[in-house]
Design a protein around this motif. Structure first.
Motif, PDB file in Angstrom:
ATOM      1  N   MET A  65       0.838  -1.171   0.000  1.00 35.09           N
ATOM      2  CA  MET A  65       0.000   0.000   0.000  1.00 35.09           C
ATOM      3  C   MET A  65       0.889   1.242   0.000  1.00 35.09           C
ATOM      4  N   THR A  66       0.498   2.225  -0.748  1.00 31.78           N
ATOM      5  CA  THR A  66       1.219   3.479  -0.863  1.00 31.78           C
ATOM      6  C   THR A  66       0.448   4.566  -0.137  1.00 31.78           C
ATOM      7  N   ASP A  67       1.172   5.567   0.385  1.00 33.81           N
ATOM      8  CA  ASP A  67       0.459   6.700   0.956  1.00 33.81           C
ATOM      9  C   ASP A  67       1.098   8.003   0.508  1.00 33.81           C
ATOM     10  N   LEU A  68       0.271   9.014   0.413  1.00 34.46           N
ATOM     11  CA  LEU A  68       0.704  10.373   0.106  1.00 34.46           C
ATOM     12  C   LEU A  68       0.233  11.253   1.246  1.00 34.46           C
ATOM     13  N   GLU A  69       1.058  12.236   1.621  1.00 32.69           N
ATOM     14  CA  GLU A  69       0.726  13.105   2.743  1.00 32.69           C
ATOM     15  C   GLU A  69       1.109  14.534   2.399  1.00 32.69           C
ATOM     16  N   ILE A  70       0.126  15.433   2.474  1.00 33.11           N
ATOM     17  CA  ILE A  70       0.383  16.858   2.255  1.00 33.11           C
ATOM     18  C   ILE A  70      -0.286  17.652   3.372  1.00 33.11           C
ATOM     19  N   TYR A  71       0.166  18.889   3.539  1.00 35.29           N
ATOM     20  CA  TYR A  71      -0.373  19.790   4.541  1.00 35.29           C
ATOM     21  C   TYR A  71      -0.941  21.012   3.825  1.00 35.29           C
ATOM     22  N   ILE A  72      -2.170  21.371   4.173  1.00 41.38           N
ATOM     23  CA  ILE A  72      -2.911  22.416   3.473  1.00 41.38           C
ATOM     24  C   ILE A  72      -3.198  23.547   4.452  1.00 41.38           C
ATOM     25  N   ARG A  73      -2.760  24.750   4.107  1.00 43.18           N
ATOM     26  CA  ARG A  73      -2.995  25.906   4.968  1.00 43.18           C
ATOM     27  C   ARG A  73      -4.408  26.440   4.747  1.00 43.18           C
ATOM     28  N   ASP A  74      -5.082  26.763   5.824  1.00 42.97           N
ATOM     29  CA  ASP A  74      -6.428  27.362   5.776  1.00 42.97           C
ATOM     30  C   ASP A  74      -7.353  26.562   4.866  1.00 42.97           C
ATOM     31  N   LEU A  75      -7.522  25.308   5.182  1.00 42.59           N
ATOM     32  CA  LEU A  75      -8.292  24.377   4.364  1.00 42.59           C
ATOM     33  C   LEU A  75      -9.739  24.821   4.163  1.00 42.59           C
ATOM     34  N   ASP A  76     -10.187  24.802   2.918  1.00 46.79           N
ATOM     35  CA  ASP A  76     -11.592  24.992   2.557  1.00 46.79           C
ATOM     36  C   ASP A  76     -12.112  23.599   2.205  1.00 46.79           C
ATOM     37  N   PRO A  77     -12.921  22.979   3.076  1.00 46.39           N
ATOM     38  CA  PRO A  77     -13.361  21.601   2.846  1.00 46.39           C
ATOM     39  C   PRO A  77     -14.113  21.405   1.522  1.00 46.39           C
ATOM     40  N   THR A  78     -14.883  22.392   1.109  1.00 46.18           N
ATOM     41  CA  THR A  78     -15.623  22.273  -0.155  1.00 46.18           C
ATOM     42  C   THR A  78     -14.656  22.242  -1.336  1.00 46.18           C
ATOM     43  N   ALA A  79     -13.656  23.101  -1.315  1.00 45.94           N
ATOM     44  CA  ALA A  79     -12.656  23.111  -2.391  1.00 45.94           C
ATOM     45  C   ALA A  79     -11.862  21.802  -2.397  1.00 45.94           C
ATOM     46  N   LEU A  80     -11.551  21.277  -1.202  1.00 42.20           N
ATOM     47  CA  LEU A  80     -10.842  20.000  -1.120  1.00 42.20           C
ATOM     48  C   LEU A  80     -11.674  18.888  -1.745  1.00 42.20           C
ATOM     49  N   GLU A  81     -12.939  18.848  -1.407  1.00 37.03           N
ATOM     50  CA  GLU A  81     -13.827  17.816  -1.953  1.00 37.03           C
ATOM     51  C   GLU A  81     -13.916  17.917  -3.475  1.00 37.03           C
ATOM     52  N   THR A  82     -14.032  19.133  -4.001  1.00 40.31           N
ATOM     53  CA  THR A  82     -14.100  19.336  -5.454  1.00 40.31           C
ATOM     54  C   THR A  82     -12.818  18.855  -6.127  1.00 40.31           C
ATOM     55  N   TRP A  83     -11.674  19.196  -5.541  1.00 43.76           N
ATOM     56  CA  TRP A  83     -10.383  18.775  -6.104  1.00 43.76           C
ATOM     57  C   TRP A  83     -10.261  17.250  -6.099  1.00 43.76           C
ATOM     58  N   LEU A  84     -10.565  16.620  -4.967  1.00 39.22           N
ATOM     59  CA  LEU A  84     -10.456  15.161  -4.887  1.00 39.22           C
ATOM     60  C   LEU A  84     -11.450  14.477  -5.820  1.00 39.22           C
ATOM     61  N   ALA A  85     -12.650  15.019  -5.947  1.00 37.37           N
ATOM     62  CA  ALA A  85     -13.661  14.427  -6.828  1.00 37.37           C
ATOM     63  C   ALA A  85     -13.214  14.456  -8.285  1.00 37.37           C
ATOM     64  N   GLY A  86     -12.344  15.389  -8.632  1.00 39.82           N
ATOM     65  CA  GLY A  86     -11.812  15.442  -9.988  1.00 39.82           C
ATOM     66  C   GLY A  86     -10.783  14.364 -10.284  1.00 39.82           C
ATOM     67  N   HIS A  87     -10.311  13.684  -9.239  1.00 41.17           N
ATOM     68  CA  HIS A  87      -9.263  12.672  -9.402  1.00 41.17           C
ATOM     69  C   HIS A  87      -9.664  11.278  -8.924  1.00 41.17           C
ATOM     70  N   LEU A  88     -10.728  11.198  -8.134  1.00 38.63           N
ATOM     71  CA  LEU A  88     -11.160   9.914  -7.573  1.00 38.63           C
ATOM     72  C   LEU A  88     -12.614   9.646  -7.931  1.00 38.63           C
ATOM     73  N   ASP A  89     -12.940   8.389  -8.152  1.00 36.40           N
ATOM     74  CA  ASP A  89     -14.315   7.975  -8.411  1.00 36.40           C
ATOM     75  C   ASP A  89     -15.024   7.725  -7.086  1.00 36.40           C
ATOM     76  N   ALA A  90     -16.324   7.898  -7.084  1.00 34.35           N
ATOM     77  CA  ALA A  90     -17.189   7.539  -5.945  1.00 34.35           C
ATOM     78  C   ALA A  90     -16.666   8.084  -4.623  1.00 34.35           C
ATOM     79  N   LEU A  91     -16.295   9.355  -4.604  1.00 35.98           N
ATOM     80  CA  LEU A  91     -15.787   9.986  -3.403  1.00 35.98           C
ATOM     81  C   LEU A  91     -16.886  10.099  -2.364  1.00 35.98           C
ATOM     82  N   SER A  92     -16.582   9.698  -1.123  1.00 32.76           N
ATOM     83  CA  SER A  92     -17.569   9.828  -0.042  1.00 32.76           C
ATOM     84  C   SER A  92     -16.872   9.972   1.293  1.00 32.76           C
TER      85      SER A  92
END
Length: 124
Positions: free
Chosen positions: A1-28
């Motif tokens: 198993m592989t893992d990626l780890e990043i740190y995001i300043r002043d996270l906007d959860p909606t923007a994060l969800e939109t970004w991840l949804a553009g790269h992953l299927d069936a995001l929940s």
């Protein structure tokens, strides 16, 4: 198993969800744990990706995003950070990849991606 780890300043959860949804299927989001920790999942090419978001991971301004799976949308933490910066337009930090658990951290350098570009910098 592989893992990626990043740190995001002043996270906007909606923007994060939109970004991840553009790269992953069936995001929940599957659960919200104590201290606001978010757990979720998505998929890529039929393989499951586990998502964990730890708000206030470093001080009160940085959230930690960890993606785990057999296949991920990016090869390295820096590739993931570049993609996040492009979409989220907030400072992103990640390890340069040579640090291992137990190594001294006093002079540890991190990639910092922001409007000034990409730089290796000491966290503080």
């Amino acid at each position: 198993m592989t893992d990626l780890e990043i740190y995001i300043r002043d996270l906007d959860p909606t923007a994060l969800e939109t970004w991840l949804a553009g790269h992953l299927d069936a995001l929940s989001v599957t659960s919200v744990g104590t201290k606001g920790v978010l757990k979720g999942q998505g998929g890529i090419q039929g393989e499951r990706v586990t998502i964990s978001v730890y708000p206030n991971a470093v001080g009160k301004r940085y959230a930690c995003l960890i993606l785990e799976g057999g296949k991920l949308p990016w090869e390295t933490d820096l590739d993931c950070a570049r993609s996040a910066w492009e979409h989220l337009q907030t400072e992103i930090r990640c390890s340069p990849g040579d640090w291992k658990e137990g190594d001294p951290v006093q002079d540890e350098k991190w990639w910092r991606l922001d409007e000034r570009g990409e730089q290796l910098a000491i966290w503080n």
